[in-house]
Design a protein around this motif. Structure first.
Motif, PDB file in Angstrom:
ATOM      1  N   CYS A  72      -8.153  21.541  51.908  1.00  9.94           N
ATOM      2  CA  CYS A  72      -7.953  21.433  53.363  1.00  9.94           C
ATOM      3  C   CYS A  72      -7.032  22.543  53.857  1.00  9.94           C
ATOM      4  O   CYS A  72      -7.302  23.187  54.877  1.00  9.94           O
ATOM      5  CB  CYS A  72      -7.369  20.076  53.717  1.00  9.94           C
ATOM      6  N   LEU A  73      -5.949  22.759  53.136  1.00 12.90           N
ATOM      7  CA  LEU A  73      -5.024  23.827  53.516  1.00 12.90           C
ATOM      8  C   LEU A  73      -5.688  25.194  53.396  1.00 12.90           C
ATOM      9  O   LEU A  73      -5.510  26.068  54.248  1.00 12.90           O
ATOM     10  CB  LEU A  73      -3.768  23.760  52.650  1.00 12.90           C
ATOM     11  N   LEU A  74      -6.468  25.379  52.333  1.00 16.07           N
ATOM     12  CA  LEU A  74      -7.179  26.641  52.146  1.00 16.07           C
ATOM     13  C   LEU A  74      -8.157  26.876  53.292  1.00 16.07           C
ATOM     14  O   LEU A  74      -8.272  27.994  53.796  1.00 16.07           O
ATOM     15  CB  LEU A  74      -7.909  26.659  50.802  1.00 16.07           C
ATOM     16  N   HIS A  75      -8.838  25.822  53.713  1.00 14.49           N
ATOM     17  CA  HIS A  75      -9.782  25.935  54.828  1.00 14.49           C
ATOM     18  C   HIS A  75      -9.087  26.537  56.054  1.00 14.49           C
ATOM     19  O   HIS A  75      -9.595  27.479  56.669  1.00 14.49           O
ATOM     20  CB  HIS A  75     -10.365  24.559  55.158  1.00 14.49           C
ATOM     21  N   GLY A  76      -7.914  26.007  56.382  1.00 10.42           N
ATOM     22  CA  GLY A  76      -7.156  26.525  57.522  1.00 10.42           C
ATOM     23  C   GLY A  76      -6.734  27.972  57.325  1.00 10.42           C
ATOM     24  O   GLY A  76      -6.784  28.773  58.259  1.00 10.42           O
ATOM     25  N   GLU A  77      -6.329  28.302  56.109  1.00  7.64           N
ATOM     26  CA  GLU A  77      -5.894  29.681  55.836  1.00  7.64           C
ATOM     27  C   GLU A  77      -7.065  30.654  55.901  1.00  7.64           C
ATOM     28  O   GLU A  77      -6.925  31.774  56.409  1.00  7.64           O
ATOM     29  CB  GLU A  77      -5.203  29.737  54.477  1.00  7.64           C
ATOM     30  N   LEU A  78      -8.233  30.243  55.401  1.00 10.30           N
ATOM     31  CA  LEU A  78      -9.410  31.108  55.475  1.00 10.30           C
ATOM     32  C   LEU A  78      -9.840  31.309  56.924  1.00 10.30           C
ATOM     33  O   LEU A  78     -10.241  32.402  57.314  1.00 10.30           O
ATOM     34  CB  LEU A  78     -10.562  30.525  54.659  1.00 10.30           C
ATOM     35  N   ARG A  79      -9.751  30.257  57.715  1.00  9.69           N
ATOM     36  CA  ARG A  79     -10.080  30.365  59.139  1.00  9.69           C
ATOM     37  C   ARG A  79      -9.157  31.357  59.829  1.00  9.69           C
ATOM     38  O   ARG A  79      -9.598  32.220  60.576  1.00  9.69           O
ATOM     39  CB  ARG A  79      -9.928  29.004  59.820  1.00  9.69           C
ATOM     40  N   ALA A  80      -7.860  31.215  59.577  1.00 16.59           N
ATOM     41  CA  ALA A  80      -6.878  32.069  60.241  1.00 16.59           C
ATOM     42  C   ALA A  80      -6.979  33.522  59.786  1.00 16.59           C
ATOM     43  O   ALA A  80      -6.924  34.441  60.596  1.00 16.59           O
ATOM     44  CB  ALA A  80      -5.467  31.535  59.986  1.00 16.59           C
TER      45      ALA A  80
END
Length: 122
Positions: A21-29
């Protein structure tokens, strides 16, 4: 209420799902890509430049055709994939990875390796 004393707990690495979940946000950003986007781009990269039928991607991700269409439309608008009808069978839509898509996936892979290594280490 639990019997566990919070002061005596040792730091556990975050769960894999929470880390994703955290990685998802980082990849988006950092790259403008979701985990789904990265999975699609990765599947296309594994095809070695050969076109992949949308039906195969849909089955691979176990997504609805409507959801897959929306995901692919977004990737195409960003110039990361090409979608074309198969010669000789216009009913079949095939997808290929563009060079821009390959480069964006490579950058996202680097981010994912660094972030997951950091997040999952004790």
């Amino acid at each position: 209420m639990t019997d566990r004393d919070p002061a005596n707990t040792t730091r556990q690495p975050p769960s894999i799902l929470w880390s994703l979940c955290l990685l998802h946000g980082e990849l988006r950003a950092a790259h403008g890509l979701s985990l789904h986007d990265c999975i699609i781009l990765g599947a296309l990269a594994e095809a070695g430049g050969l076109p992949v039928p949308v039906t195969r991607l849909t089955a691979f991700l176990q997504e609805s055709g409507t959801r897959m269409s929306a995901l692919l439309k977004s990737l195409q608008a960003a110039g990361l994939i090409d979608r074309n009808r198969r010669d000789g069978d216009r009913r079949t839509v095939e997808v290929t990875l563009t060079e821009t898509g390959r480069a964006r996936l490579a950058d996202a892979e680097k981010t994912a390796h660094v972030r997951l290594r950091r997040r999952l280490s004790p």
